[in-house]
Enzyme design. Structure first.
Site, PDB file in Angstrom:
ATOM      1  N   ARG A  82       0.860  -1.184   0.000  1.00  0.00           N
ATOM      2  CA  ARG A  82       0.000   0.000   0.000  1.00  0.00           C
ATOM      3  C   ARG A  82       0.901   1.240   0.000  1.00  0.00           C
ATOM      4  O   ARG A  82       1.658   1.468   0.943  1.00  0.00           O
ATOM      5  CB  ARG A  82      -0.916  -0.021   1.235  1.00  0.00           C
ATOM      6  N   HIS A 125      -2.409  11.113   0.750  1.00  0.00           N
ATOM      7  CA  HIS A 125      -1.856  10.892   2.088  1.00  0.00           C
ATOM      8  C   HIS A 125      -1.192  12.198   2.524  1.00  0.00           C
ATOM      9  O   HIS A 125       0.002  12.245   2.783  1.00  0.00           O
ATOM     10  CB  HIS A 125      -0.880   9.710   2.078  1.00  0.00           C
ATOM     11  N   GLU A 170      -6.935   8.745   6.153  1.00  0.00           N
ATOM     12  CA  GLU A 170      -7.120   9.479   7.398  1.00  0.00           C
ATOM     13  C   GLU A 170      -7.456  10.955   7.192  1.00  0.00           C
ATOM     14  O   GLU A 170      -6.698  11.852   7.587  1.00  0.00           O
ATOM     15  CB  GLU A 170      -5.870   9.372   8.278  1.00  0.00           C
ATOM     16  N   ASN A 298      -7.564   2.181   9.856  1.00  0.00           N
ATOM     17  CA  ASN A 298      -6.283   2.418  10.519  1.00  0.00           C
ATOM     18  C   ASN A 298      -6.534   2.517  12.017  1.00  0.00           C
ATOM     19  O   ASN A 298      -7.424   3.254  12.456  1.00  0.00           O
ATOM     20  CB  ASN A 298      -5.637   3.720  10.039  1.00  0.00           C
ATOM     21  N   TYR A 300      -4.307   2.380  15.860  1.00  0.00           N
ATOM     22  CA  TYR A 300      -3.087   2.224  16.654  1.00  0.00           C
ATOM     23  C   TYR A 300      -3.398   2.085  18.134  1.00  0.00           C
ATOM     24  O   TYR A 300      -2.674   1.429  18.873  1.00  0.00           O
ATOM     25  CB  TYR A 300      -2.168   3.433  16.442  1.00  0.00           C
ATOM     26  N   GLU A 377      -3.604   0.206   8.239  1.00  0.00           N
ATOM     27  CA  GLU A 377      -2.428   0.582   9.035  1.00  0.00           C
ATOM     28  C   GLU A 377      -2.618   0.077  10.453  1.00  0.00           C
ATOM     29  O   GLU A 377      -3.684   0.241  11.052  1.00  0.00           O
ATOM     30  CB  GLU A 377      -2.223   2.104   9.111  1.00  0.00           C
TER      31      GLU A 377
END
Length: 472
Positions: A82, A125, A170, A298, A300, A377
């Site tokens: 990606r 991005h 994002e 995504n 985290y 991600e």
């Protein structure tokens, strides 16, 4: 290492194993081969904006080393890579198409395909051409239509070989964190501008999705960074309200327009008077809610939320620089994030893998028309050193990745349609406002010599991929 479900789980036969990067973070060649300033190039020249005063001029020189990097992907056994194209390279200054810029991505795609790696392209991005920012950037509705032209140019060059198209990565970060918090480019601290940016990015997504579909693109989606807004005290109405507000701003302000064709009513009330309703024109939400083929997730960490001031003794937030910043939580600036008793990464982010399973199940439960999901991600920053033997031992990152893959496996077992996982990041790189101070890669990069070394976490990931192929 602990015994992991992900190492013995019967992953779906077509499950995609990948890794991800972003153009601005890895390419370098910052003002070569026709590329001009992006907002990040301009932001990096601001005093105190980037840790260490660093810039993106060389990054990790992927522009010149892409063949070496693709061989490393092959060594890891990746199914898919990606990557993003740089708008500032493809249409410098937002003016006319730069053939030399497109040729680079064409060479990269050919190299990937020759090595049996599926290209997964992201159009945005965060690297808006600076010249467009000087005309208002994402606060200017015209930028949505400029994005459409850029998407058409990339598809014209690569559409015969690239089948997977992500419009935005994002959008929250390039709107709220870029236009309200001031921590990301363009570094503005204007709540009203941030909300206009949200809507115009949504509009750009919808316009590009419709056009890519007309042009024959097979798989089109968007990637959102999503969280669980966990009330610090679930019995406290103040904390419950704060968590609702964060969920509205961080999750539903992006999910609902794309999947439901509307902004959440509670969000509109939360931001009343800050201009969001005023930038929504007739027909916009129909454009924004074009059907998509996949949703990139995504994730985290999740967020422990309170509506009360932080108690004494809280750990200090880890910040890249001491430059002034504002809250990204437009209309809900009072919310706080009390620490829980959880391990933390080098970014100061809490590690709670089960949160990913909770999030995936929530999406599956709340959105009847949810398309297939891909974890686009997931990863962690830790302090890495190269040993005398030339290895990079990073057990914390290895555990982070495997524990989160365990959570994905459990979500699949719960019935969630997750079809792939892309670890962030393939390479150590320019980590936005952190410059080169934080490392997320499963491949270590020596920033002086550009020597690449696969970390132990990368080897563990490669081992999991290989074992899955054997079982399949």
């Amino acid at each position: 290492m602990m015994n992991h479900l992900s190492q013995k789980f019967a992953w779906p036969k077509e499950f995609l194993w990948g890794s991800a990067t972003a153009a601005a973070q890895i390419e370098g060649a910052g003002h070569s081969y026709g590329k001009e300033d992006s907002v990040w190039d301009a932001f990096a020249r601001k005093q105190g904006a980037i840790a260490g005063g660093e810039n993106l001029e060389v990054a990790v020189d992927h522009y010149h080393r892409y063949r070496e990097d693709v061989q490393l992907m092959r060594e890891l056994g990746l199914d898919s890579y990606r990557f993003s194209t740089s708008w500032a390279r493809v249409v410098p200054g937002g003016r006319t198409v730069n053939p030399e810029g497109l040729d680079f991505y064409s060479r990269l795609v050919d190299e990937l395909l020759e090595n049996g790696i599926l290209p997964w392209l992201t159009l945005y991005h965060w690297d808006l051409p600076q010249a467009l920012e000087e005309r208002g950037g994402w606060t200017n509705r015209e930028t949505s239509y400029k994005f459409l032209e850029y998407a058409e140019a990339v598809h014209e060059k690569l559409g015969d070989r690239v089948k997977h198209w992500t419009t935005f990565n994002e959008p929250l970060c390039s709107s709220l964190i870029g236009y309200a918090a001031g921590e990301h480019a363009p570094g503005r601290q204007e709540p009203q501008a941030a909300l206009a940016a949200v809507h115009h990015q949504h509009l750009a997504h919808g316009l590009a999705t419709a056009r890519l579909r007309e042009l024959g693109a097979e798989h089109i989606g968007i990637t959102l960074n999503l969280t669980n807004a966990v009330p610090n005290n679930p019995g406290d109405p103040v904390d419950l309200e704060a968590a609702r507000r964060v969920d509205a701003l961080w999750n539903r302000m992006y999910l609902d327009p794309v999947l439901r064709g509307s902004y959440p009513e509670d969000l509109l009330e939360d931001v009343r008077g800050l201009g969001l309703a005023e930038v929504i024109e007739a027909g916009d939400l129909e454009i924004i809610s074009q059907p998509i083929d996949f949703l990139g997730v995504n994730h985290y960490h999740d967020d422990n939320v309170s509506g009360h001031p932080l108690p004494a003794g809280q750990p200090q937030p880890v910040v890249p620089t001491d430059s002034p910043k504002s809250s990204p939580f437009v209309g809900s600036e009072y919310v706080t994030f009390p620490a829980r008793d959880l391990p933390r990464t080098a970014m100061g982010w809490e590690v709670n893998p089960e949160g990913l399973r909770v999030l995936l199940n929530r999406l599956n439960r709340d959105y009847a028309n949810l398309p297939s999901l891909y974890i686009t991600e997931n990863g962690a920053s830790y302090t890495d050193t190269v040993t005398e033997a030339g290895t990079v031992e990073d057990p914390e990152r290895e555990e982070y990745i495997l524990n989160h893959l365990d959570a994905v496996a459990r979500a699949i077992a719960d019935g969630v349609d997750v079809r792939g996982y892309f670890v962030w990041s393939l390479l150590d790189n320019f980590e936005w406002a952190w410059g080169y101070a934080k490392r997320f890669g499963i491949i270590h990069v020596d920033y002086q010599t550009q020597v690449r070394t696969i970390k132990n976490s990368g080897k563990a990931y490669a081992g999991l991929i290989a074992a899955n192929r054997t079982m399949a």
